[in-house]
Design a protein around this motif. Sequence first.
Motif, PDB file in Angstrom:
ATOM      1  N   GLY A 135       0.798  -1.215   0.000  1.00  0.00           N
ATOM      2  CA  GLY A 135       0.000   0.000   0.000  1.00  0.00           C
ATOM      3  C   GLY A 135       0.831   1.265   0.000  1.00  0.00           C
ATOM      4  N   SER A 136       1.907   1.295   0.782  1.00  0.00           N
ATOM      5  CA  SER A 136       2.716   2.493   0.858  1.00  0.00           C
ATOM      6  C   SER A 136       3.756   2.541  -0.250  1.00  0.00           C
ATOM      7  N   GLY A 137       3.946   1.408  -0.952  1.00  0.00           N
ATOM      8  CA  GLY A 137       4.918   1.381  -2.031  1.00  0.00           C
ATOM      9  C   GLY A 137       6.327   1.204  -1.500  1.00  0.00           C
ATOM     10  N   VAL A 138       7.169   0.613  -2.311  1.00  0.00           N
ATOM     11  CA  VAL A 138       8.551   0.377  -1.919  1.00  0.00           C
ATOM     12  C   VAL A 138       9.316   1.672  -1.634  1.00  0.00           C
ATOM     13  N   PRO A 139       9.206   2.713  -2.478  1.00  0.00           N
ATOM     14  CA  PRO A 139       9.951   3.951  -2.177  1.00  0.00           C
ATOM     15  C   PRO A 139       9.619   4.534  -0.812  1.00  0.00           C
ATOM     16  N   ARG A 140       8.325   4.534  -0.468  1.00  0.00           N
ATOM     17  CA  ARG A 140       7.954   5.075   0.844  1.00  0.00           C
ATOM     18  C   ARG A 140       8.498   4.204   1.962  1.00  0.00           C
ATOM     19  N   ALA A 141       8.436   2.893   1.793  1.00  0.00           N
ATOM     20  CA  ALA A 141       8.959   1.989   2.818  1.00  0.00           C
ATOM     21  C   ALA A 141      10.463   2.198   3.008  1.00  0.00           C
ATOM     22  N   VAL A 142      11.181   2.353   1.911  1.00  0.00           N
ATOM     23  CA  VAL A 142      12.627   2.587   1.996  1.00  0.00           C
ATOM     24  C   VAL A 142      12.912   3.915   2.683  1.00  0.00           C
ATOM     25  N   LEU A 143      12.120   4.926   2.380  1.00  0.00           N
ATOM     26  CA  LEU A 143      12.288   6.229   3.024  1.00  0.00           C
ATOM     27  C   LEU A 143      12.064   6.113   4.536  1.00  0.00           C
ATOM     28  N   ARG A 144      11.070   5.343   4.916  1.00  0.00           N
ATOM     29  CA  ARG A 144      10.820   5.144   6.347  1.00  0.00           C
ATOM     30  C   ARG A 144      11.978   4.419   7.007  1.00  0.00           C
ATOM     31  N   LEU A 145      12.493   3.390   6.354  1.00  0.00           N
ATOM     32  CA  LEU A 145      13.651   2.671   6.900  1.00  0.00           C
ATOM     33  C   LEU A 145      14.839   3.603   7.070  1.00  0.00           C
ATOM     34  N   THR A 146      15.042   4.483   6.115  1.00  0.00           N
ATOM     35  CA  THR A 146      16.146   5.438   6.199  1.00  0.00           C
ATOM     36  C   THR A 146      15.971   6.369   7.395  1.00  0.00           C
ATOM     37  N   ALA A 147      14.735   6.843   7.590  1.00  0.00           N
ATOM     38  CA  ALA A 147      14.468   7.740   8.716  1.00  0.00           C
ATOM     39  C   ALA A 147      14.710   7.042  10.045  1.00  0.00           C
ATOM     40  N   VAL A 148      14.274   5.776  10.153  1.00  0.00           N
ATOM     41  CA  VAL A 148      14.504   5.011  11.382  1.00  0.00           C
ATOM     42  C   VAL A 148      15.999   4.849  11.628  1.00  0.00           C
ATOM     43  N   THR A 149      16.742   4.528  10.576  1.00  0.00           N
ATOM     44  CA  THR A 149      18.188   4.332  10.706  1.00  0.00           C
ATOM     45  C   THR A 149      18.874   5.606  11.191  1.00  0.00           C
ATOM     46  N   VAL A 150      18.503   6.749  10.622  1.00  0.00           N
ATOM     47  CA  VAL A 150      19.101   8.027  11.027  1.00  0.00           C
ATOM     48  C   VAL A 150      18.821   8.313  12.501  1.00  0.00           C
ATOM     49  N   LEU A 151      17.583   8.079  12.919  1.00  0.00           N
ATOM     50  CA  LEU A 151      17.237   8.328  14.318  1.00  0.00           C
ATOM     51  C   LEU A 151      17.987   7.386  15.263  1.00  0.00           C
ATOM     52  N   LEU A 152      18.099   6.116  14.869  1.00  0.00           N
ATOM     53  CA  LEU A 152      18.819   5.161  15.712  1.00  0.00           C
ATOM     54  C   LEU A 152      20.298   5.521  15.806  1.00  0.00           C
ATOM     55  N   LEU A 153      20.887   5.958  14.702  1.00  0.00           N
ATOM     56  CA  LEU A 153      22.297   6.367  14.725  1.00  0.00           C
ATOM     57  C   LEU A 153      22.484   7.587  15.618  1.00  0.00           C
ATOM     58  N   ALA A 154      21.548   8.524  15.542  1.00  0.00           N
ATOM     59  CA  ALA A 154      21.631   9.702  16.400  1.00  0.00           C
ATOM     60  C   ALA A 154      21.516   9.319  17.870  1.00  0.00           C
ATOM     61  N   GLY A 155      20.576   8.415  18.165  1.00  0.00           N
ATOM     62  CA  GLY A 155      20.433   7.954  19.548  1.00  0.00           C
ATOM     63  C   GLY A 155      21.656   7.211  20.035  1.00  0.00           C
ATOM     64  N   THR A 156      22.250   6.410  19.153  1.00  0.00           N
ATOM     65  CA  THR A 156      23.464   5.681  19.516  1.00  0.00           C
ATOM     66  C   THR A 156      24.608   6.640  19.815  1.00  0.00           C
TER      67      THR A 156
END
Length: 280
Positions: free
Chosen positions: A22-43
């Motif tokens: 439903g959200s499409g692969v590009p949107r899913a990849v964008l969400r994964l990228t955002a999660v990764t950035v936040l986790l790296l910042a928290g780390t």
Amino acid sequence: MSAWLPAAPCTPAACVEPARTGSGVPRAVLRLTAVTVLLLAGTAVALSPLRGRTPDALVRRWCRWVVRATGVRVRVTGAAAPGGGLLLVAPHVSWLDVPLLAAVRPARMLAKSEIRRWPVAGPLAARGGVLFIERDRLRALPDTVARVAGALREGAAVAAFPEGSTWCGRAHGAFRRAVFQAALDAGVPVQPVRIRYRTRERTLSTAPAFVGEDTLLASLWRVVSARGLTAEVEVCPAVPPGLHPARRSLAGAAQQAAAGAWTGRGGHHRKAHSKSMCPL
């Protein structure tokens, strides 16, 4: 399966909604990228000298951002006491439960000792104050209870998933009693938290579940690929110390509050089918 290593009957094939496009692969990849950035910042913050001086309000906000970055809306009702020893307990469905509980109040998590040996995540968890549990050693239980009670006496919040295993979200397990003994020993309140994942149509969703032989990557992809998911976090009234002098009745009261009415629209309780986080 022993009581020390509880398991749920949930499996991805039997219980979990498949990933949708439903959200499409590009949107899913964008969400994964955002999660990764936040986790790296928290780390980065966790590894820096700022770790001990990070305001709780910022930690709670960051935890909500992590969940929101996956595409899941967060709705929190109620609030936990901002200070003092407190045992937070909730049914366990997903890896999302961890940041959602921390969004209520930053706490020391209970986790299986195997996580300590994970690369990167293990050292970070230890540095973050995680209380590790040796699930395969029943003799270690009194020491674990004592360590949890000690943390509570020092004024820390401790978060636990007393079912000892993840369930799919349409059914739930019994709360194990040992962690409640720590709250009794420390004389601190117990804060039940109810977490539900719902679709846009307001029915319960199993898409975020992390059960059986499911992998974290598969579960993560289901979440970022979904549309219209909402995490409802209801902070139930705290059970004050002394109200339930026995851990059995205390666990029962907390379970009743946290489980609530676990049904979908027109649904009923049913046996469902786990990744073990906390065996207490």
